[in-house]
Design an enzyme around this catalytic site. Structure first.
Site, short mmCIF file in Angstrom:
data_model
loop_
_atom_site.label_atom_id
_atom_site.label_comp_id
_atom_site.label_asym_id
_atom_site.label_seq_id
_atom_site.Cartn_x
_atom_site.Cartn_y
_atom_site.Cartn_z
N HIS A 20 2.36 1.59 -5.64
CA HIS A 20 3.91 1.63 -5.43
C HIS A 20 4.42 2.16 -6.80
O HIS A 20 4.33 1.78 -7.73
CB HIS A 20 4.26 -0.09 -5.56
CG HIS A 20 3.65 -0.80 -4.59
ND1 HIS A 20 4.37 -1.00 -3.31
CD2 HIS A 20 2.35 -1.37 -4.48
CE1 HIS A 20 3.48 -1.61 -2.39
NE2 HIS A 20 2.25 -1.98 -3.09
N HIS A 139 -1.41 -4.45 5.45
CA HIS A 139 -1.17 -5.56 4.62
C HIS A 139 -1.52 -6.71 5.42
O HIS A 139 -1.06 -7.28 6.16
CB HIS A 139 0.19 -5.72 4.35
CG HIS A 139 0.25 -6.73 3.10
ND1 HIS A 139 0.68 -6.70 1.88
CD2 HIS A 139 -0.08 -8.34 3.32
CE1 HIS A 139 0.61 -7.83 1.21
NE2 HIS A 139 0.30 -8.67 2.09
N ASP A 250 -2.93 -0.76 -6.01
CA ASP A 250 -1.85 -1.65 -5.72
C ASP A 250 -1.08 -2.00 -6.73
O ASP A 250 -0.37 -2.93 -7.20
CB ASP A 250 -2.38 -2.76 -5.23
CG ASP A 250 -1.31 -3.56 -4.30
OD1 ASP A 250 -0.24 -2.99 -4.07
OD2 ASP A 250 -1.26 -4.83 -4.12
#
Ligand code: DOR
Ligand code: ZN
Length: 343
Positions: A20, A139, A250
């Site tokens: 991210h 996810h 992540d």
């Protein structure tokens, strides 16, 4: 007296298959850390608003390169909503904007309000992706509030993942950030088109870390860390040498005031010392010889992308992780790691 030079490990330049990078000031603050460690990264699309069009993704890619410099290649993903248009996915993929598309079950995690309410709604999109060879990134947690939060990944396998793999036998599927023995086993047993990413935090911590000496928001991410037996299963998968498991940090930064809050955000910022964190695990497991495949080979092979040119070197010299980086608390804050990235 002779002093021995510290041990070094040189591997092909690695990639981060799940990160991210955020936007705006946070993007500029965090993306250089990822670019220092990795040649490429699969960039998550859960911005506000989510990245659902090829135009938005292309513009986001430019903002990332402006923050990192041109030596880093962001690999863009499409955020799948219930109304995901097969033609738009195919067009963005053909134009070289989309590398993959991300399935967030609606409300599963940060900025997933526009996610998928029923996987059947995106079957036309998945058929198009299967046809054009575009991977689906998942996810893997159910959002049913009746299901215990620590069981949401295992229940997702039963309720959704098994059906997806059955109905789309030719679709590449990445089970992202696996946290359970059940997920590791599912991926190991599935065919070669099913892979998984593994984060540093799920290799290092179990759920005790979230409650050690009081509630610790900096150990909280989603999927949440599980019991020790699951951490051990994830470690075994990572170092197994199986090509199905690859590096995906992540890394998910949130400013300190968003973490240390009555309703703290999920996400661990691990980008600055990601390789140092992973290599410690491979060393502890006696598997340093398998680190390069996990970090630099299994991912590109799964995605059908070329290996990177060049190398990075880690040295067995201790490094102290700062308590803060900007206004974010990094993973391993205040700890000493045994390896440092030196070039
Ligand atoms: O902990 C997490 N943080 N898990 C996710 O799935 C999303 C991420 C974020 O964007 O903050
Ligand atoms: Zn993520």
């Amino acid at each position: 007296m002779e002093t021995e030079a510290p041990m070094r490990l040189t591997i092909r330049r690695p990639d981060d298959w799940h990160v991210h990078l955020r936007d705006g000031a946070m993007l500029n603050a965090v993306a250089p850390y990822t670019a220092r460690q990795f040649a490429r990264a699969i960039v998550m699309p859960n911005l506000v608003p989510p990245v659902t069009t090829a135009e938005a993704a292309a513009a986001y890619r430019e903002r990332i390169i402006a923050a990192t410099g041109a030596d880093f290649e962001p690999l863009m993903t499409c955020y799948l909503a219930d109304d995901a248009a097969p033609d738009e996915l195919a067009r963005g993929h053909a134009e070289g904007v989309w590398v993959a598309a991300k399935l967030y079950p609606a409300h599963a995690t940060t900025n997933s309000a526009h996610g998928v309410t029923d996987v059947r709604n995106i079957y036309p999109a998945l058929e198009a992706m299967q046809r054009i060879g575009m991977p689906l990134l998942v996810h893997g947690e159910v959002t049913d509030p009746e299901v215990d939060i620590f069981d949401r990944e295992a229940v997702f396998i039963e309720r959704t993942m098994t059906g997806l793999v059955r109905d789309f036998a030719e679709l590449k599927i990445v089970f992202e950030h696996i946290t359970t023995a059940e997920a590791a086993q599912f991926v190991a047993d599935a065919g070669p088109l099913v892979g998984a990413t593994i984060t540093p935090q799920h290799l290092h911590i179990n759920r005790n870390a979230i409650f050690a000496g009081g509630i610790n928001p900096h150990a909280y991410c989603l999927p949440v860390a599980k019991r020790e037996q699951h951490r051990l299963a994830i470690r075994a998968a990572a170092v197994s040498g199986s090509p199905k498991f690859f590096l995906g940090t992540d890394s998910a930064p949130h400013a300190i005031d968003r973490k240390e809050a009555a309703c703290g955000c999920a996400g661990i910022f691990n980008a600055p010392y990601a390789l140092e964190s992973y290599v410690a695990v491979f060393e502890e497991e006696g598997a340093l010889d398998r680190f390069e495949a996990f970090a630099s080979e299994n991912g590109p092979r799964f995605y059908g992308l070329p290996f990177n040119e060049g190398t990075v070197t880690l040295e067995q010299t201790a490094v102290q992780v700062p308590e803060r980086i900007g206004d974010v608390v990094p993973f391993h804050a205040g700890e000493t790691l045994r390896w440092s990235l030196v070039g």
